[in-house]
Design a protein around this motif. Sequence first.
Motif, PDB file in Angstrom:
ATOM      1  N   UNK A 147      76.732 -29.091   9.250  1.00  0.00           N
ATOM      2  CA  UNK A 147      75.361 -28.691   9.586  1.00  0.00           C
ATOM      3  C   UNK A 147      74.465 -29.906   9.813  1.00  0.00           C
ATOM      4  N   UNK A 148      74.568 -30.901   8.931  1.00  0.00           N
ATOM      5  CA  UNK A 148      73.741 -32.105   9.082  1.00  0.00           C
ATOM      6  C   UNK A 148      74.087 -32.828  10.381  1.00  0.00           C
ATOM      7  N   UNK A 149      75.372 -32.865  10.707  1.00  0.00           N
ATOM      8  CA  UNK A 149      75.775 -33.491  11.959  1.00  0.00           C
ATOM      9  C   UNK A 149      75.166 -32.797  13.156  1.00  0.00           C
ATOM     10  N   UNK A 150      75.128 -31.467  13.116  1.00  0.00           N
ATOM     11  CA  UNK A 150      74.509 -30.727  14.211  1.00  0.00           C
ATOM     12  C   UNK A 150      73.008 -31.015  14.294  1.00  0.00           C
ATOM     13  N   UNK A 151      72.335 -31.031  13.156  1.00  0.00           N
ATOM     14  CA  UNK A 151      70.891 -31.271  13.160  1.00  0.00           C
ATOM     15  C   UNK A 151      70.564 -32.653  13.715  1.00  0.00           C
ATOM     16  N   UNK A 152      71.366 -33.652  13.353  1.00  0.00           N
ATOM     17  CA  UNK A 152      71.143 -34.990  13.897  1.00  0.00           C
ATOM     18  C   UNK A 152      71.350 -34.997  15.408  1.00  0.00           C
ATOM     19  N   UNK A 153      72.389 -34.317  15.851  1.00  0.00           N
ATOM     20  CA  UNK A 153      72.699 -34.254  17.285  1.00  0.00           C
ATOM     21  C   UNK A 153      71.623 -33.511  18.063  1.00  0.00           C
ATOM     22  N   UNK A 197      64.478 -35.830  19.211  1.00  0.00           N
ATOM     23  CA  UNK A 197      63.062 -35.480  19.253  1.00  0.00           C
ATOM     24  C   UNK A 197      62.252 -36.183  18.169  1.00  0.00           C
ATOM     25  N   UNK A 198      62.921 -36.910  17.265  1.00  0.00           N
ATOM     26  CA  UNK A 198      62.239 -37.550  16.146  1.00  0.00           C
ATOM     27  C   UNK A 198      62.477 -39.053  16.180  1.00  0.00           C
ATOM     28  N   UNK A 199      61.395 -39.822  16.133  1.00  0.00           N
ATOM     29  CA  UNK A 199      61.532 -41.276  16.124  1.00  0.00           C
ATOM     30  C   UNK A 199      62.263 -41.752  14.875  1.00  0.00           C
ATOM     31  N   UNK A 200      62.079 -41.040  13.758  1.00  0.00           N
ATOM     32  CA  UNK A 200      62.724 -41.442  12.506  1.00  0.00           C
ATOM     33  C   UNK A 200      64.226 -41.167  12.529  1.00  0.00           C
ATOM     34  N   UNK A 201      64.623 -40.061  13.177  1.00  0.00           N
ATOM     35  CA  UNK A 201      66.033 -39.669  13.189  1.00  0.00           C
ATOM     36  C   UNK A 201      66.815 -40.203  14.384  1.00  0.00           C
ATOM     37  N   UNK A 202      66.116 -40.641  15.408  1.00  0.00           N
ATOM     38  CA  UNK A 202      66.801 -41.064  16.636  1.00  0.00           C
ATOM     39  C   UNK A 202      67.859 -42.141  16.406  1.00  0.00           C
ATOM     40  N   UNK A 203      67.631 -43.138  15.523  1.00  0.00           N
ATOM     41  CA  UNK A 203      68.683 -44.146  15.300  1.00  0.00           C
ATOM     42  C   UNK A 203      69.947 -43.578  14.667  1.00  0.00           C
ATOM     43  N   UNK A 204      69.853 -42.389  14.056  1.00  0.00           N
ATOM     44  CA  UNK A 204      71.005 -41.799  13.375  1.00  0.00           C
ATOM     45  C   UNK A 204      71.815 -40.859  14.258  1.00  0.00           C
ATOM     46  N   UNK A 205      71.328 -40.612  15.461  1.00  0.00           N
ATOM     47  CA  UNK A 205      71.996 -39.641  16.332  1.00  0.00           C
ATOM     48  C   UNK A 205      73.451 -40.036  16.587  1.00  0.00           C
ATOM     49  N   UNK A 206      73.684 -41.309  16.796  1.00  0.00           N
ATOM     50  CA  UNK A 206      75.029 -41.758  17.169  1.00  0.00           C
ATOM     51  C   UNK A 206      76.026 -41.751  16.021  1.00  0.00           C
ATOM     52  N   UNK A 207      75.576 -41.448  14.803  1.00  0.00           N
ATOM     53  CA  UNK A 207      76.532 -41.326  13.685  1.00  0.00           C
ATOM     54  C   UNK A 207      76.987 -39.881  13.510  1.00  0.00           C
TER      55      UNK A 207
END
Length: 268
Positions: free
Chosen positions: A200-206, A211-221
């Motif tokens: 679920x967390x992987x999907x939310x990051x993807x 759309x979030x500046x805070x989460x954008x660096x984590x998208x590729x993990x």
Amino acid sequence: MSSPSSEIFRRGVQIQQRTLIAWSAALVVLALSVVGAWPSMESSGALEDFSSGVSPDVAAAFGIDQLGSASGYLKGNLYAVLLPLLLGLMAVTATTALTGGDEEAGRLELLLALPVARRRVFLVRFLCVTFGLVLTSVLVWLSVYGSVVAFDMDVSGGGVAAVTLTVALLAVLHAGVAYAVVGFGFGRGPALGVAAGVLVVGYLLHAIGPMSDALKPLVNVSPWEWALGNDPLLDGVPWGGVALLVAFSVVVVAAGTYAVDRRDIKNA
């Protein structure tokens, strides 16, 4: 005469036979239903009206930004969320049942009495789950591809094969996460919770990360990003993402196999 490993594999497949049939049938029906609705949805124009009422960022997050096209419809209604999530849940529940569930119930003790290493028993059980995922994925692929051809949809067969492959590998990775948690001795419940949480967390990051500046660096993990970030339905197999999915699957399965060989097996 069959070897102990082949007998363990046969028995593992036999144990999950009913649930495997149920999952496969449900996912095939889902795929056929989604593709079968395309002609009426296309002629009515409802898809364009629906997507036009959603902001571009939200539409992209849920894979519905190109619903008016055949490939966009297939992506948004099947491959962007629904099929990866359901196949991932199938993988996690099957893995925890065949490993942690049988260990906690005491059924693994009979297998461990065979002349085969403990790590091999657990590893063969994981291969049973992988076999079920491959079989289900092939059935879904055949269903989608056959329907695409029957309805003359503008979707390439290679694209359908590519996205089905990446979704299947995504499920195998989450099965590996569940396997590793069981391997370290945390049991069926924690393994189910951790693996489902990673899914679920992987999907939310993807989906939400862009759309979030805070989460954008984590998208590729996110494993979801590795599998679906480059839109394999349109662009073919994302070999970099496939390599990451395979590599991390090998790492977590190896870690779980190493750990299970160095701890006590639980009794019922």
